[in-house]
Design a protein around this motif. Structure first.
Motif, PDB file in Angstrom:
ATOM      1  N   VAL A 170       0.838  -1.203   0.000  1.00  0.00           N
ATOM      2  CA  VAL A 170       0.000   0.000   0.000  1.00  0.00           C
ATOM      3  C   VAL A 170       0.875   1.256   0.000  1.00  0.00           C
ATOM      4  CG1 VAL A 170      -1.770   1.261   1.285  1.00  0.00           C
ATOM      5  CG2 VAL A 170      -1.874  -1.228   1.141  1.00  0.00           C
ATOM      6  N   ALA A 171       2.011   1.193   0.675  1.00  0.00           N
ATOM      7  CA  ALA A 171       2.902   2.354   0.713  1.00  0.00           C
ATOM      8  C   ALA A 171       3.405   2.712  -0.677  1.00  0.00           C
ATOM      9  CB  ALA A 171       4.079   2.089   1.643  1.00  0.00           C
ATOM     10  N   LEU A 172       3.738   1.716  -1.488  1.00  0.00           N
ATOM     11  CA  LEU A 172       4.191   2.017  -2.848  1.00  0.00           C
ATOM     12  C   LEU A 172       3.059   2.600  -3.677  1.00  0.00           C
ATOM     13  CD1 LEU A 172       6.475   1.959  -4.878  1.00  0.00           C
ATOM     14  CD2 LEU A 172       5.764  -0.348  -5.528  1.00  0.00           C
ATOM     15  N   LEU A 173       1.843   2.096  -3.469  1.00  0.00           N
ATOM     16  CA  LEU A 173       0.700   2.673  -4.181  1.00  0.00           C
ATOM     17  C   LEU A 173       0.481   4.125  -3.765  1.00  0.00           C
ATOM     18  CD1 LEU A 173      -1.515   1.795  -6.202  1.00  0.00           C
ATOM     19  CD2 LEU A 173      -2.985   1.344  -4.228  1.00  0.00           C
ATOM     20  N   VAL A 174       0.623   4.417  -2.476  1.00  0.00           N
ATOM     21  CA  VAL A 174       0.511   5.793  -1.991  1.00  0.00           C
ATOM     22  C   VAL A 174       1.610   6.662  -2.599  1.00  0.00           C
ATOM     23  CG1 VAL A 174       0.678   7.248   0.059  1.00  0.00           C
ATOM     24  CG2 VAL A 174      -0.671   5.149   0.142  1.00  0.00           C
ATOM     25  N   ALA A 175       2.817   6.117  -2.705  1.00  0.00           N
ATOM     26  CA  ALA A 175       3.930   6.880  -3.275  1.00  0.00           C
ATOM     27  C   ALA A 175       3.637   7.268  -4.718  1.00  0.00           C
ATOM     28  CB  ALA A 175       5.214   6.061  -3.192  1.00  0.00           C
ATOM     29  N   LEU A 176       3.185   6.313  -5.522  1.00  0.00           N
ATOM     30  CA  LEU A 176       2.895   6.603  -6.928  1.00  0.00           C
ATOM     31  C   LEU A 176       1.733   7.583  -7.062  1.00  0.00           C
ATOM     32  CD1 LEU A 176       3.294   2.979  -8.316  1.00  0.00           C
ATOM     33  CD2 LEU A 176       4.839   4.908  -8.703  1.00  0.00           C
ATOM     34  N   ALA A 177       0.702   7.431  -6.211  1.00  0.00           N
ATOM     35  CA  ALA A 177      -0.418   8.365  -6.252  1.00  0.00           C
ATOM     36  C   ALA A 177       0.023   9.772  -5.863  1.00  0.00           C
ATOM     37  CB  ALA A 177      -1.533   7.883  -5.325  1.00  0.00           C
TER      38      ALA A 177
ATOM     39  N   ALA B  90       4.400  24.069  -4.372  1.00  0.00           N
ATOM     40  CA  ALA B  90       3.674  23.051  -3.611  1.00  0.00           C
ATOM     41  C   ALA B  90       3.722  21.699  -4.307  1.00  0.00           C
ATOM     42  CB  ALA B  90       2.226  23.495  -3.409  1.00  0.00           C
ATOM     43  N   GLY B  91       3.580  21.702  -5.616  1.00  0.00           N
ATOM     44  CA  GLY B  91       3.659  20.444  -6.355  1.00  0.00           C
ATOM     45  C   GLY B  91       5.010  19.783  -6.223  1.00  0.00           C
ATOM     46  N   SER B  92       6.080  20.587  -6.171  1.00  0.00           N
ATOM     47  CA  SER B  92       7.420  20.029  -5.994  1.00  0.00           C
ATOM     48  C   SER B  92       7.566  19.359  -4.636  1.00  0.00           C
ATOM     49  CB  SER B  92       8.465  21.134  -6.157  1.00  0.00           C
ATOM     50  OG  SER B  92       8.395  21.716  -7.435  1.00  0.00           O
ATOM     51  N   VAL B  93       6.957  19.958  -3.598  1.00  0.00           N
ATOM     52  CA  VAL B  93       6.999  19.343  -2.267  1.00  0.00           C
ATOM     53  C   VAL B  93       6.269  18.004  -2.276  1.00  0.00           C
ATOM     54  CG1 VAL B  93       6.260  19.596   0.126  1.00  0.00           C
ATOM     55  CG2 VAL B  93       7.217  21.563  -1.097  1.00  0.00           C
ATOM     56  N   VAL B  94       5.095  17.972  -2.894  1.00  0.00           N
ATOM     57  CA  VAL B  94       4.312  16.731  -2.944  1.00  0.00           C
ATOM     58  C   VAL B  94       5.079  15.652  -3.704  1.00  0.00           C
ATOM     59  CG1 VAL B  94       2.171  15.697  -3.775  1.00  0.00           C
ATOM     60  CG2 VAL B  94       2.134  17.966  -2.736  1.00  0.00           C
ATOM     61  N   ILE B  95       5.726  16.019  -4.799  1.00  0.00           N
ATOM     62  CA  ILE B  95       6.520  15.049  -5.558  1.00  0.00           C
ATOM     63  C   ILE B  95       7.646  14.499  -4.696  1.00  0.00           C
ATOM     64  CG2 ILE B  95       8.132  14.829  -7.491  1.00  0.00           C
ATOM     65  CD1 ILE B  95       6.362  16.836  -9.008  1.00  0.00           C
ATOM     66  N   GLY B  96       8.315  15.384  -3.944  1.00  0.00           N
ATOM     67  CA  GLY B  96       9.401  14.931  -3.078  1.00  0.00           C
ATOM     68  C   GLY B  96       8.937  13.946  -2.017  1.00  0.00           C
ATOM     69  N   LEU B  97       7.751  14.188  -1.438  1.00  0.00           N
ATOM     70  CA  LEU B  97       7.223  13.269  -0.432  1.00  0.00           C
ATOM     71  C   LEU B  97       6.943  11.899  -1.035  1.00  0.00           C
ATOM     72  CD1 LEU B  97       4.758  15.654   1.467  1.00  0.00           C
ATOM     73  CD2 LEU B  97       7.040  14.922   2.194  1.00  0.00           C
ATOM     74  N   GLY B  98       6.344  11.882  -2.219  1.00  0.00           N
ATOM     75  CA  GLY B  98       6.034  10.604  -2.860  1.00  0.00           C
ATOM     76  C   GLY B  98       7.280   9.819  -3.215  1.00  0.00           C
ATOM     77  N   ILE B  99       8.286  10.492  -3.754  1.00  0.00           N
ATOM     78  CA  ILE B  99       9.509   9.794  -4.133  1.00  0.00           C
ATOM     79  C   ILE B  99      10.234   9.275  -2.893  1.00  0.00           C
ATOM     80  CG2 ILE B  99      11.768  10.095  -5.213  1.00  0.00           C
ATOM     81  CD1 ILE B  99      10.512  12.034  -7.153  1.00  0.00           C
ATOM     82  N   THR B 100      10.154  10.002  -1.784  1.00  0.00           N
ATOM     83  CA  THR B 100      10.781   9.532  -0.539  1.00  0.00           C
ATOM     84  C   THR B 100      10.210   8.189  -0.107  1.00  0.00           C
ATOM     85  OG1 THR B 100      11.133  11.811   0.173  1.00  0.00           O
ATOM     86  CG2 THR B 100      11.243  10.115   1.868  1.00  0.00           C
ATOM     87  N   VAL B 101       8.889   8.070  -0.122  1.00  0.00           N
ATOM     88  CA  VAL B 101       8.252   6.803   0.245  1.00  0.00           C
ATOM     89  C   VAL B 101       8.690   5.699  -0.717  1.00  0.00           C
ATOM     90  CG1 VAL B 101       6.059   5.611   0.581  1.00  0.00           C
ATOM     91  CG2 VAL B 101       6.296   8.000   1.278  1.00  0.00           C
ATOM     92  N   GLY B 102       8.717   6.015  -2.012  1.00  0.00           N
ATOM     93  CA  GLY B 102       9.129   5.012  -2.988  1.00  0.00           C
ATOM     94  C   GLY B 102      10.554   4.555  -2.795  1.00  0.00           C
ATOM     95  N   ASN B 103      11.455   5.496  -2.502  1.00  0.00           N
ATOM     96  CA  ASN B 103      12.857   5.133  -2.283  1.00  0.00           C
ATOM     97  C   ASN B 103      13.033   4.223  -1.074  1.00  0.00           C
ATOM     98  OD1 ASN B 103      13.895   6.542  -4.464  1.00  0.00           O
ATOM     99  ND2 ASN B 103      14.256   8.405  -3.297  1.00  0.00           N
ATOM    100  N   ILE B 104      12.198   4.395  -0.057  1.00  0.00           N
ATOM    101  CA  ILE B 104      12.314   3.568   1.147  1.00  0.00           C
ATOM    102  C   ILE B 104      11.740   2.177   0.924  1.00  0.00           C
ATOM    103  CG2 ILE B 104      11.423   3.305   3.503  1.00  0.00           C
ATOM    104  CD1 ILE B 104      11.748   6.297   3.861  1.00  0.00           C
TER     105      ILE B 104
END
Length: 490
Positions: free
Chosen positions: A141-148, A167-181
Motif C-alpha cells: 500500500v505504501a508504494l501505491l501511496v507513493a505513486l499516487a 507546492a507540487g514540488s513538495v508533494v513530488i518529493g514526499l512521494g519519491i521519498t516513500v518510494g525510495n524507502i
C-alpha cells in the motif's frame, strides 16, 4: 533341459513367502520397522494450503513457485520497475525547460533551482514520516501511496502560479521519498539472494532510463504543447505504474525467508512475524557515532551534490557556453544520465582486478574531468558528459558496496544506508540552489563549476578515508578481506 520345480499349495517355502509379503504391507502402512526389510520412511506433513512449491524461501520469491492468491513475482517486479521510472524523472525534467518556466513566471535562477532542491531536501527531512507510513500500511500500500502522491504532485506543479509549482514540488518529493524507502524492501521480499543484485541493478538502471527519457523528451514537448503540459505528461507514466501495481495487490502471507529466520534477523515488512523471543539485540554503537558512518555520509553528500548540480544545470551550461539548442542540450544531458548504467557495470568488473584505493581514484579522476572540461573547453561537452556519466553511476554504486563491506549483518547495513542517505541528502539539498544563485550573482558558469569541483573533492577525500578505515577493520584475522568478490545482498 532344466527341470522346473513345481511348488505345491502346502509347500513351506510358499508359506514363508506369503508371511513376508503380508508383514511388509502392514509395516508400510503402519510406518514400523519389519524384520527383513529396510526402515520405512514416513512422509513429511503436507505444507499449509497455498504455500506448496515455495520450499524454504519466502512465499512467492523470484525463482520459486508463488503461493496461491499472490501475484507472480515476475509481475510484481515488472510493476515495480514501471514505478521506478517516476522516482527520478519528475524533478530532473525541469532543467531542460528552465528558461520557459522562468520567462513565463518571471522567476530568477535561484527560484528555478528550488524546483530541484525541494525534492532532494524532502528525501532527507521526510524520511521519518515515510518510515512511519510504511510501518502503518505495509510495503504494498505504501508504494501505491507513493505513486499516487507523485501523480498528484505532477498535476499540482503544472496547474497554477509559482506557489502551485512550489507546492507540487513538495508533494513530488514526499512521494519519491516513500518510494525510495519501500522499493528495496519489496525487491528483497520478492527475490531470492541469488537474484537480488540483478534485480536491484535493474531497478536503479530503470530510474536512470526514466531520467534520460524525461530530459530527452521534455524540451520537444514544451515546444509543442508548452512547459505545463510537458511537465505534467510524466503523470501518465506514474498513473500507468499505479494501475500496474494495483493489479499485483493480493492477500499476501506474512512469511520470513528461511535464511533470515535462521539468523534471527528481523524483517522490515511490518506484517512479518516477530523474531523469536530471547533473540539478543545488537550491541554495536549507533551509526551516527561511528567515524565510518560520517565519512560515508559526507562522501554521499559530495557525490549527490555534484550529480544533482550537473544534472540540473548542464542543459543551461551547454546553451550558454557551448551554444547548443534546447533539444541538443537535452540530448547531451540524457547521455549523461544513461551512462550511469554502464558506470555501475564497469565498477563490478574493476573491483575484480583493481584495489579499492585505485577504484576510488579512478572514479574521482573521471568525475573531476567533467566540470574541468566544461570549464576549459565547453566545445568538448560530449566528452565531459561521457566521463561524468560513467563516474556518477560508478560513484553511487561504490558507496553502497562499501556499506556491505563495513556491515556485520543485514540490519547493520540498513542502519548505515539510512544514515548515509538521510544525512547526505540533507547536506546536499541546497546545492542546486547554490549553483543557480552563484550563476545569477556572477553572470557566468566559472564559479558554479568550481563549486562542483569542491563537492567532488569532498567526495574523493571522505571516500578514500572510509576505504582506509574499512580496510583496517577487515584486516583483522577473523574478518574477510575488503577486496573479496561481491556477493548477492541478502
Amino acid at each position: 533341459m532344466r527341470r522346473l520345480a513345481v511348488v505345491g499349495r502346502d509347500d513351506p517355502r510358499l508359506a514363508r513367502l506369503r508371511s513376508a509379503t503380508a508383514g511388509g504391507e502392514r509395516g508400510a502402512r503402519g510406518g514400523r520397522r519389519v524384520p527383513g526389510r529396510s526402515r520405512s520412511v514416513k512422509r513429511p506433513p503436507s505444507p499449509p494450503r497455498g504455500t506448496r512449491g515455495t520450499g524454504d524461501l519466502s512465499s512467492g520469491a523470484f525463482g520459486a513457485r508463488p503461493a496461491r492468491g499472490r501475484a507472480t513475482p515476475w509481475l510484481v517486479l515488472a510493476a515495480l520497475l514501471v514505478g521506478a521510472l517516476s522516482f527520478r524523472a519528475p524533478f530532473l525534467s525541469v532543467a531542460p525547460i528552465a528558461d520557459d518556466i522562468r520567462d513565463d513566471l518571471g522567476l530568477g535562477s535561484a527560484q528555478i533551482g528550488l524546483l530541484t532542491t525541494i525534492p532532494v531536501l524532502c528525501f532527507g527531512l521526510s524520511a521519518p514520516w515515510a518510515t512511519a507510513l510504511v510501518r502503518r500500511v505495509g510495503f504494498d500500500v505504501a508504494l501505491l501511496v507513493a505513486l499516487a502522491t507523485v501523480t498528484a504532485g505532477l498535476a499540482v506543479r503544472s496547474a497554477g502560479p509559482w506557489a502551485s509549482v512550489l507546492a507540487g514540488s513538495v508533494v513530488i518529493g514526499l512521494g519519491i521519498t516513500v518510494g525510495n524507502i519501500v522499493a528495496p524492501a519489496i525487491i528483497r521480499r520478492e527475490t531470492t539472494p541469488r537474484h537480488q543484485a540483478v534485480v536491484t541493478s535493474g531497478y536503479t538502471g530503470t530510474m536512470n532510463i526514466g531520467a534520460m527519457a524525461a530530459t530527452l523528451s521534455v524540451a520537444p514537448l514544451a515546444a509543442w504543447l508548452g512547459w505545463r503540459w510537458a511537465l505534467s505528461a510524466w503523470a501518465l507514466v506514474s498513473l500507468l505504474a499505479m494501475v500496474a501495481w494495483f493489479t499485483t495487490l493480493r492477500p499476501r502471507r506474512a512469511t520470513v525467508p528461511a535464511a533470515r529466520s535462521a539468523r534471527h534477523e528481523p524483517s522490515e515488512d511490518p506484517a512479518a512475524p516477530a523474531p523469536p523471543s530471547g533473540t539478543p539485540a545488537t550491541s554495536a554503537r549507533p551509526v551516527r557515532r561511528t567515524a565510518v558512518g560520517w565519512l560515508l555520509a559526507l562522501a554521499f553528500a559530495g557525490q549527490v551534490s555534484a550529480y544533482y548540480s550537473v544534472a540540473a544545470w548542464l542543459p543551461q551550461i551547454l546553451r550558454d557556453d557551448a551554444g547548443l539548442s534546447q533539444s541538443r542540450a537535452g540530448a547531451v544531458t540524457s547521455w549523461f544520465q544513461v551512462l550511469a548504467i554502464a558506470g555501475a557495470l564497469l565498477l563490478s568488473v574493476a573491483l575484480r582486478t583493481v584495489s579499492w584505493g585505485g577504484v576510488t581514484a579512478g572514479i574521482a579522476a573521471l568525475w573531476l574531468a567533467c566540470p574541468i572540461v566544461l570549464l576549459l573547453g565547453p566545445e568538448l561537452h560530449l566528452l565531459a558528459a561521457t566521463l561524468g556519466g560513467l563516474a556518477q553511476g560508478a560513484g553511487l554504486t561504490a558507496l553502497f558496496v562499501l556499506i556491505m563491506r563495513v556491515s556485520e549483518s543485514d540490519q547493520r547495513a540498513a542502519e548505515y544506508s539510512a544514515f548515509m542517505q538521510g544525512t547526505g541528502y540533507v547536506l546536499s539539498a541546497a546545492t542546486p540552489f547554490a549553483v543557480g544563485a552563484l550563476h545569477e550573482a556572477t553572470s557566468g558558469w566559472r564559479w558554479p563549476l568550481l563549486l562542483v569541483i569542491a563537492y567532488l573533492l569532498v567526495f574523493t577525500a571522505t571516500q578514500l578515508a572510509a576505504v582506509r578505515r574499512i580496510a583496517a577493520r577487515r584486516a583483522q584475522p577473523t574478518a574477510p578481506s575488503l577486496s573479496e568478490p561481491d556477493g548477492a545482498a541478502s
